[in-house]
Design an enzyme around this catalytic site. Structure first.
Site, PDB file in Angstrom:
ATOM      1  N   GLY A  42      -8.921  15.245  52.042  1.00 10.11           N
ATOM      2  CA  GLY A  42     -10.087  14.873  52.835  1.00 10.11           C
ATOM      3  C   GLY A  42     -10.397  15.946  53.860  1.00 10.11           C
ATOM      4  CD  GLU A  85       4.099   6.388  66.514  1.00 11.13           C
ATOM      5  OE1 GLU A  85       3.114   6.337  67.289  1.00 11.13           O
ATOM      6  OE2 GLU A  85       4.089   7.004  65.444  1.00 11.13           O
ATOM      7  CG  HIS A  89       1.311   9.386  66.888  1.00 13.39           C
ATOM      8  ND1 HIS A  89       1.258   8.102  66.396  1.00 13.39           N
ATOM      9  CD2 HIS A  89       0.264  10.032  66.300  1.00 13.39           C
ATOM     10  CE1 HIS A  89       0.241   7.973  65.562  1.00 13.39           C
ATOM     11  NE2 HIS A  89      -0.369   9.141  65.490  1.00 13.39           N
ATOM     12  NE  ARG A 140      -1.983   5.662  61.452  1.00 14.22           N
ATOM     13  CZ  ARG A 140      -2.606   6.608  62.142  1.00 14.22           C
ATOM     14  NH1 ARG A 140      -2.089   7.835  62.160  1.00 14.22           N
ATOM     15  NH2 ARG A 140      -3.725   6.361  62.793  1.00 14.22           N
ATOM     16  CB  THR A 168       0.579  15.080  61.086  1.00 10.65           C
ATOM     17  OG1 THR A 168      -0.280  15.547  60.028  1.00 10.65           O
ATOM     18  CG2 THR A 168       1.578  16.164  61.434  1.00 10.65           C
ATOM     19  CB  ILE A 209      -6.800  16.485  57.929  1.00 13.35           C
ATOM     20  CG1 ILE A 209      -7.421  15.850  59.177  1.00 13.35           C
ATOM     21  CG2 ILE A 209      -5.513  17.221  58.281  1.00 13.35           C
ATOM     22  CD1 ILE A 209      -6.547  14.819  59.841  1.00 13.35           C
ATOM     23  CB  SER A 223      -5.350  11.719  46.753  1.00 12.01           C
ATOM     24  OG  SER A 223      -6.690  11.827  46.333  1.00 12.01           O
TER      25      SER A 223
END
Length: 323
Positions: free
Chosen positions: A157, A269, A288, A240, A238, A159, A178
């Protein structure tokens, strides 16, 4: 005199929310309070926000399930940074008459942090920096070349596409997979299309994850997938944490199935103090920080002010709608 609405900005860890946007635009109608600590339990969240009309969330730091929304009787507007937040129960918000809005943001910061993790891990920067500062070994590691290596992208996508362009500048080969990626889409970015994730895992020197967490992608990488990766390979996440089976990843890192991991996301977190991820020598981890830059924060908080303004005018913008 009209009573002001109360607005709570949650998880402002760096104490910058009030300085990065013009809150004077709503200060005559809204009283703003920031919280710079993680509240932790749902009971604490409910206790702190009982009299609050507007809540601004920083991404998914504090979940808002129905069990929270239903116990905040004054809540009218919920704003999340970003246009997607899996930790908000949108159906519950709709049932309880709570408007949910988002903000825009940039994909550049998480891309940059991903490369920081790749470079830091491949060249053992933390190890060498610590040794230099403590007057220990002068050079003790041998770095991994990026030139000529293969970067495998799980997701192509916004990123993922930026990752591919930067990798090619380093002289790397780039492949992608993907569940919905087509050969044509991969070709548009000059990337080799992989028919299966197994093909990508077997050939990649660095595997970087850029997918949305969903039921289809949860635990997409598990024990079987780690066994297919090169023993010299690095895994970068980076996106999930739930996309990777965390137990299988720890086992792979401890047993040498893979050489290392660069991580910015975790299932819990903040990460508990005694968590094993804090101790593994072949893990480079950040708390994060993918989206945490001044430019992104300025977008987030200025859009939050705009969202409040338009909500008060009766014309909410950037609404997140139940699909």
């Amino acid at each position: 005199m009209q009573t002001k609405l109360r607005c709570a900005i949650l998880d402002d860890y760096q104490n910058v929310a009030l300085s990065l946007a013009d809150w004077s635009l709503v200060q005559d109608r809204v009283e703003v309070q920031t919280f710079n600590h993680y509240m932790g339990s749902e009971e604490k969240v409910i206790q702190e926000l009982q009299d609050v009309d507007i809540v601004i969330l920083m991404r998914e730091r504090t979940p808002f399930p129905e069990s929270v929304i239903s116990r905040l009787p004054k809540l009218k507007l919920l704003i999340t940074t970003g246009m997607r937040n899996a930790s908000i129960d949108l159906k519950a918000a709709e049932r309880h008459g709570v408007t949910v809005c988002g903000t825009e943001g940039s994909s550049n910061p998480p891309t940059e942090l991903t490369w920081a993790l790749i470079l830091g891990l491949s060249r053992q920067l933390v190890t060498e920096n610590n040794a230099l500062k403590s007057n220990r070994n002068w050079q003790s590691t041998v770095g991994m070349d990026l030139y000529g290596k293969t970067l495998g992208l799980l997701g192509l996508g916004k990123i993922g596409a930026r990752m591919a362009a930067i990798a090619k500048a380093f002289g790397m080969n780039v492949m992608a997979w993907s569940q919905n990626l087509t050969p044509g889409q991969a070709g548009e970015h000059g990337v080799i299309w992989c028919e299966t994730k197994e093909e990508l895992l077997e050939q990649s020197d660095i595997v970087s994850i850029h997918l949305v967490l969903s039921e289809r992608t949860r635990h997409l990488i598990g024990q079987a997938e780690f066994q297919r990766m090169k023993k010299t390979a690095l895994l970068i996440n980076t996106s999930r944490a739930g996309i990777v089976d965390q137990g299988a990843m720890v086992e792979a890192l401890q047993s040498g199935l893979i050489a290392g991991a660069g991580l910015d996301v975790f299932e819990q977190e903040p990460l508990p103090v005694n968590h094993i991820m804090r101790t593994l020598p072949n893990v480079l981890a950040t708390p994060h920080l993918g989206y945490v830059t001044q430019g992104n924060y300025e977008i987030y908080y200025n859009h939050a002010v705009e969202n409040i303004e338009m909500f008060l005018k009766g014309s909410p913008i950037r609404q997140l709608i139940v699909k």
